[in-house]
Design an enzyme around this catalytic site. Sequence first.
Site, PDB file in Angstrom:
ATOM      1  CD  GLU A 173      -2.371   1.831   0.377  1.00 15.71           C
ATOM      2  OE1 GLU A 173      -3.214   1.136  -0.214  1.00 15.71           O
ATOM      3  OE2 GLU A 173      -2.090   2.993   0.033  1.00 15.71           O
ATOM      4  CE  LYS A 174      -1.809   4.955  -4.490  1.00 15.63           C
ATOM      5  NZ  LYS A 174      -2.231   4.957  -5.872  1.00 15.63           N
ATOM      6  CG  HIS A 175      -1.944   6.286   0.542  1.00 15.45           C
ATOM      7  ND1 HIS A 175      -2.601   5.478  -0.336  1.00 15.45           N
ATOM      8  CD2 HIS A 175      -2.044   7.552   0.050  1.00 15.45           C
ATOM      9  CE1 HIS A 175      -3.091   6.211  -1.317  1.00 15.45           C
ATOM     10  NE2 HIS A 175      -2.770   7.467  -1.118  1.00 15.45           N
ATOM     11  CG  HIS A 206       1.252   8.734  -2.867  1.00 18.35           C
ATOM     12  ND1 HIS A 206       1.077  10.053  -3.219  1.00 18.35           N
ATOM     13  CD2 HIS A 206       0.056   8.288  -2.425  1.00 18.35           C
ATOM     14  CE1 HIS A 206      -0.181  10.390  -2.975  1.00 18.35           C
ATOM     15  NE2 HIS A 206      -0.820   9.335  -2.501  1.00 18.35           N
ATOM     16  CG  HIS A 248      -3.224  11.747  -5.651  1.00 20.67           C
ATOM     17  ND1 HIS A 248      -3.267  10.544  -6.304  1.00 20.67           N
ATOM     18  CD2 HIS A 248      -3.242  11.457  -4.318  1.00 20.67           C
ATOM     19  CE1 HIS A 248      -3.317   9.563  -5.412  1.00 20.67           C
ATOM     20  NE2 HIS A 248      -3.294  10.094  -4.205  1.00 20.67           N
ATOM     21  CB  CYS A 281      -2.911  10.745   0.771  1.00 26.58           C
ATOM     22  SG  CYS A 281      -3.507  10.932  -0.932  1.00 26.58           S
ATOM     23  CG  HIS A 310      -6.228   7.990  -1.632  1.00 26.70           C
ATOM     24  ND1 HIS A 310      -5.309   8.423  -2.563  1.00 26.70           N
ATOM     25  CD2 HIS A 310      -7.284   7.501  -2.324  1.00 26.70           C
ATOM     26  CE1 HIS A 310      -5.787   8.192  -3.781  1.00 26.70           C
ATOM     27  NE2 HIS A 310      -6.972   7.638  -3.663  1.00 26.70           N
TER      28      HIS A 310
HETATM   29 FE   FE2 Z   1      -3.091   9.100  -2.294  1.00 28.60          FE
END
Ligand code: FE2
Length: 129
Positions: A15-17, A45, A51, A115, A118
């Site tokens: 998961e990139k966050h 990310h 974003h 983010c 997100h």
């Molecule tokens: Fe994001």
Amino acid sequence: MGITQFLQQDDWKKEKHVPVIEIEGTVEKGKVVSIHLSVGKGIPHPNTTEHHIRWFKLFYHANGEKHPYHLGTYQFEAHAESIEGANKGPAKCEPDVRTSVLLEKPGQLIAMSYCNIHGIWENSIEFEI
Ligand code: FE2
């Protein structure tokens, strides 16, 4: 309820966050240690005007204590905004920072990343002295 209902967790490799916390070297009594915070180590990310990662927060919880200590907030303010339009600007902040701290008891480092699309993500690591 409160803010905890919005805190998201996952494995940073998938998961990139998720904020990645790395202690550079070992934590020792009386010695300053460097902590590296990043996001997107497993999966990058996006970093665009629309974003991006806006901030990290880092906390320290010493074993046996009731409350954590807030070590720092690290803001990422430039995301290629420009008078010429979104993503036309010449500056971008990468969500990557190093800080130096003195930690006198074993415990846990807890990081949060935000983010703008997100939400809030958290991660933690334990360490010994
Ligand atoms: Fe994001």
